[in-house]
Enzyme design. Sequence first.
Site, short mmCIF file in Angstrom:
data_model
loop_
_atom_site.label_atom_id
_atom_site.label_comp_id
_atom_site.label_asym_id
_atom_site.label_seq_id
_atom_site.Cartn_x
_atom_site.Cartn_y
_atom_site.Cartn_z
N ASP A 88 0.81 -1.22 0.00
CA ASP A 88 0.00 0.00 0.00
C ASP A 88 0.84 1.26 0.00
O ASP A 88 0.33 2.33 -0.33
CB ASP A 88 -0.98 -0.03 1.17
CG ASP A 88 -2.02 -1.13 0.97
OD1 ASP A 88 -2.54 -1.24 -0.16
OD2 ASP A 88 -2.30 -1.88 1.91
N TYR B 147 -10.48 -0.39 2.08
CA TYR B 147 -9.88 -0.54 3.41
C TYR B 147 -9.25 0.74 3.90
O TYR B 147 -8.82 1.57 3.11
CB TYR B 147 -8.79 -1.63 3.31
CG TYR B 147 -8.68 -2.43 4.58
CD1 TYR B 147 -9.73 -3.26 4.99
CD2 TYR B 147 -7.56 -2.37 5.37
CE1 TYR B 147 -9.64 -3.99 6.16
CE2 TYR B 147 -7.46 -3.10 6.55
CZ TYR B 147 -8.50 -3.91 6.93
OH TYR B 147 -8.42 -4.63 8.08
#
Lengths: 677, 677
Positions: free
Chosen positions: A322, A406
């Site tokens: 990420d 998320y």
Amino acid sequence: MAPHPLSALSLDETNLARDVVKDSYSDVVIQFRQILLHEPPKSQVTAFLDLEHAGKVTDETPRPPRLALATYDVIGGTKFPEYHESIVDLREKKRVGHEVVSSDAHHGSLAIHEFDTLVQVVQASPLFQAKIAELDLPEGFEVVVEPWPYGAPDAADGRMRLFQALIFARDTRSGNPDSNFYAYPLPLIPVMDAHTKEIIRIEELATGGKGDPLTGKTHAAHILGHNAAAEYVPELLPEGTRQDLKPLGVVQPDGPSFSVTDGNLIQWQKWSMRATFNSREGAVLHDIRYDGRSILYRLSMSDMTVPYADARAPFHRKQAFDFGDGGLGHCVNNLALGCDCLGVIKYFDGVLVGSDGTATETKNVICLHEQDNGVGWKHTNWRTGRAVVTRRRELVVQFIITLANYEYAFNFIFDQAAGITVESRATGIVSVVHIDEGKTSDYGNVVSPGVLAQNHQHVFCVRIDPAIDGPKNTLVQEESLPVRLDKRINPNGNFYEIRKTEIATSVGLDVNSAAPHNNRVFKIQNNSKLNPISGRPVGYKLTPPPTQLLLADPNCTQSKRALFARHHLWATKYKDHELYAGGKYTLQSSLEVGGVHDAAARNDDVLDEDVVLWSVFGLTHNPRVEDWPVMPVEIMQLHLTPSDFFTCNPAIDVPSNKDPTSKQVGEVTEAVTCCKL
Amino acid sequence: MAPHPLSALSLDETNLARDVVKDSYSDVVIQFRQILLHEPPKSQVTAFLDLEHAGKVTDETPRPPRLALATYDVIGGTKFPEYHESIVDLREKKRVGHEVVSSDAHHGSLAIHEFDTLVQVVQASPLFQAKIAELDLPEGFEVVVEPWPYGAPDAADGRMRLFQALIFARDTRSGNPDSNFYAYPLPLIPVMDAHTKEIIRIEELATGGKGDPLTGKTHAAHILGHNAAAEYVPELLPEGTRQDLKPLGVVQPDGPSFSVTDGNLIQWQKWSMRATFNSREGAVLHDIRYDGRSILYRLSMSDMTVPYADARAPFHRKQAFDFGDGGLGHCVNNLALGCDCLGVIKYFDGVLVGSDGTATETKNVICLHEQDNGVGWKHTNWRTGRAVVTRRRELVVQFIITLANYEYAFNFIFDQAAGITVESRATGIVSVVHIDEGKTSDYGNVVSPGVLAQNHQHVFCVRIDPAIDGPKNTLVQEESLPVRLDKRINPNGNFYEIRKTEIATSVGLDVNSAAPHNNRVFKIQNNSKLNPISGRPVGYKLTPPPTQLLLADPNCTQSKRALFARHHLWATKYKDHELYAGGKYTLQSSLEVGGVHDAAARNDDVLDEDVVLWSVFGLTHNPRVEDWPVMPVEIMQLHLTPSDFFTCNPAIDVPSNKDPTSKQVGEVTEAVTCCKL
């Protein structure tokens, strides 16, 4: 005056870097990915900081050059865009470094415009439309395309630059654009070639359960027939929100105890540090000191990986980095007053660039606030009844990112006892795929009808560049070990030994196999300075959480591209610009290159050297129904605490004043604080 | 009306128990130790609770008898006091159980009057005075006698009831009675026979360092010549308190979100529970439910042990059982508004008895309040920019105890997502002994000149009596395990297996040897109820912290009297009144008897049975200079979270209202909360 060496690139500096890059070319299109500060060499910064902390900086003090790293595609001359990286000297207004990175070696990080393109291309694809038509969606449902990085390529993919999309359906009948489409996953993953902007294939996903084969279609004709709404926006909750929660506010009538000066210099309760924001790492803290003494040179989230454990292809390619894949700049939340923290808040803005390289300000990407965390220290003298109790006040530097479904909140927390906590809070919506009615799976948990939340891991790496009273530090492994009864050294059996091992060579270390039996912790210490009370080297203790490391087979790609996730703590020798645990290039990587594994493999001497620590911890997340539709935060913490660094409890001088705002329920009694022993 | 079966003994009930006991004797003196509620059998309580939760309780509903356990010495007939225990039926006003416990078997728990006697006897002892005179204390210093339990007896001690005292000196010259005497430890431990009230010997402590023998005098003539003040009360701090900490208050303008009715019934955010206080365990929570569904029958701190690791005799006898040895009733802090917690506080009082059995009320021994703990859950829809973010509000039930030098704060924390956290905060003053000038030691750390803080452990045991949708539950061990590449089941290497093992027989289990490799967690589930969404049994997850277990040699007394500290999690079959992990009698024990080790050794079937869990965790505390003079809190947490117990995130209906009291530093910008991905 020149900016401080530890300040982020300004809007103007970023635009200047853009101009210098663009002026280097003609007759081509330049499409930017990122423009980041290229931090000056540590040797130059520390020379400056030494002067600064001695109060000797003037306008004439030499400063390191201001450098920017620009990453961009050059579109023109060749068939496909070429990925370039340039170092721009902002004072000299010229490129001082330039490299063409071949896609045979690495892919440049993803850019938001690529995701925009992906969504458009998927939606326009006749093949995709045909596959959707086969699914026979209910009236009022529309297709949602969720862009994802491709993960590790399979052998057949070659070096193509690819993106994948997860597909969902949204029930539009409420008219609410925030109706939760994740409740309606569809079993398709279109894959796009980023250069040709073509859908090269559409993966049809298995939707079976236990005992079903790894591939093959098993879902019902009306695939969403058994799915159900799972809303989280308050106005769509079937029973609304609970009504009996009364307000709780934090008031600071005299304002905060911190100050922010010189743009990014934070001072609070004897702490000082500088905060910057960049689109690769988010909030970064520099030159962290307590009471004027140096503790850390730099503290940052280095990278993370989230591999999914569903054995069915193509789910092995669900593996995000990420931070590394695209930087988190465009995923960072613009924080809102009264929502993401309480009390008196200072916000910091950041700088992002668009595909044309133009810088824009992104507001409130870091928030700074104080919080109360219960009793800080307390002692009651039972002879006199006198209790002295202090509260534990903390300073929090927070940023929050949204990665499609998320979210993560990252908090750097400082306390008055000179401790540092790095906290990660995982929340948001778990990643889900379709599962046939009535089935259960070894690959995850059914969290809503037709919705399988797949098992996965979150593995984080925090980069800690210590400077315990100076740059030359040593990592020491400390274990508390049992000792057998022995009339000479342990006549009563109660003795245990503390065994200390200095780490002399760069390495990856574990707290795994015997954590509770050896209580392995680490100290980072300065062997040249002894604590005047204890006679031991001054240091800080690091307690790596004994969490599970990467589970994937060491020989598979998911594992090989995240070598950093194989150990709990890495010690490497400092090298300028070596910041990223998973390597500089994680997008579509097959192997971690230039990450912490390679750095440790140099076998550098790190005894009394400029050593850097990389702490790896995480969460094996086998979802539960309670994680749906938005999961309650899972909190993970890493602690750094002084260990013989000071000559007493650094918080001993915290006042023990009574809080005048607290109130008592019911009959007010004359409360005494004493122990009646 | 009769009290609720889950209410503590009232003042009147306690005095009634005293009267019934006293009326059973004549011509003897009765000296009381404790009077505790003898909790009714679970079968009777659950029958009542079933009616209560069905709304069917009336004044006529049968209630279990109210029973009290009185422990006391009978002084008269025989040479030495005899220790007795009686069960008193308070309705019938008669003894329904009676036992004389021989000191050959066990010692009764310590009573405060014994400590008072010890202090007096030591101070009056000519032998002690002579030893003190030898130490040649500086002008203005007075001797302080610190009473301690004796720890495990050596073979030569036989079955004598003994107490020991640590000795310190206090600098009286400031005139401040709270000047910290722990900075001046003296190398003497007088030992008193509790029955004869005589000093039977005075241990002279070794004060050497590395390389010195285990016994023998090495200290200088003027022993305190190299010691130094180490104050913590604000008015004695040489540089005063820090002045730049600005107030931070918690305001709840509409009052708390909890209610307390029927004396001890707490209701908050769908939670309900009853709180009691007793002088053995402190705060105990009963009948814990969420949204009306039963989760735990009872939750309590069961016991703890603190063994010290200094190999030199008699330090092996420094081993407290802070709950078992004397109960903590007389050590509990009377909490003060605005000090021990913030916001709107509800206090609960407790009942203690003196040596004559008379009950007194002890004020504010439990506090109940709400706290904010950051982001609760958050999701931003990047398509619309809409962020929904909730705060994590928590309800805290806190009590704090002072054990001579040391304090513990115990918090039972409930959150809106139906999670339970048991938190222990260790603070206070570390236990210290004298060390010669210039020496260092393998047994601890020099935290102040002449002051050695000895290495030690804190091992806690939390007793969890689950009732997951009813009393018949099963403990399941769940591991996440790697799976090798295999084209049939794991073609891409990313799959990992979740292996579940039901625990069929009572046992002690560990998370130790492979915690990070197997991610071992436990679930307590009700196999007779399946989650309608996932199809799995409803349950709660228990994550035992993988902390170090007792280090002492398994064959030594320190280890044998704390068998509970050998495993991280015990599963036993419920038995009425089996509440104490270290056994009912820990004072001066040589072996754990009737504790959780014995309970597990019954090899009871616990599959789909009334199983009880005992979670053991702790802290290996090798002191650092920063722990001196009062240590910053060390925080340990145990988590219980729902796992497929509910059909969605139980906190999904928490409102996401903006806090109106938060303020922004500097220029106020129009903050938007969105993700610009």
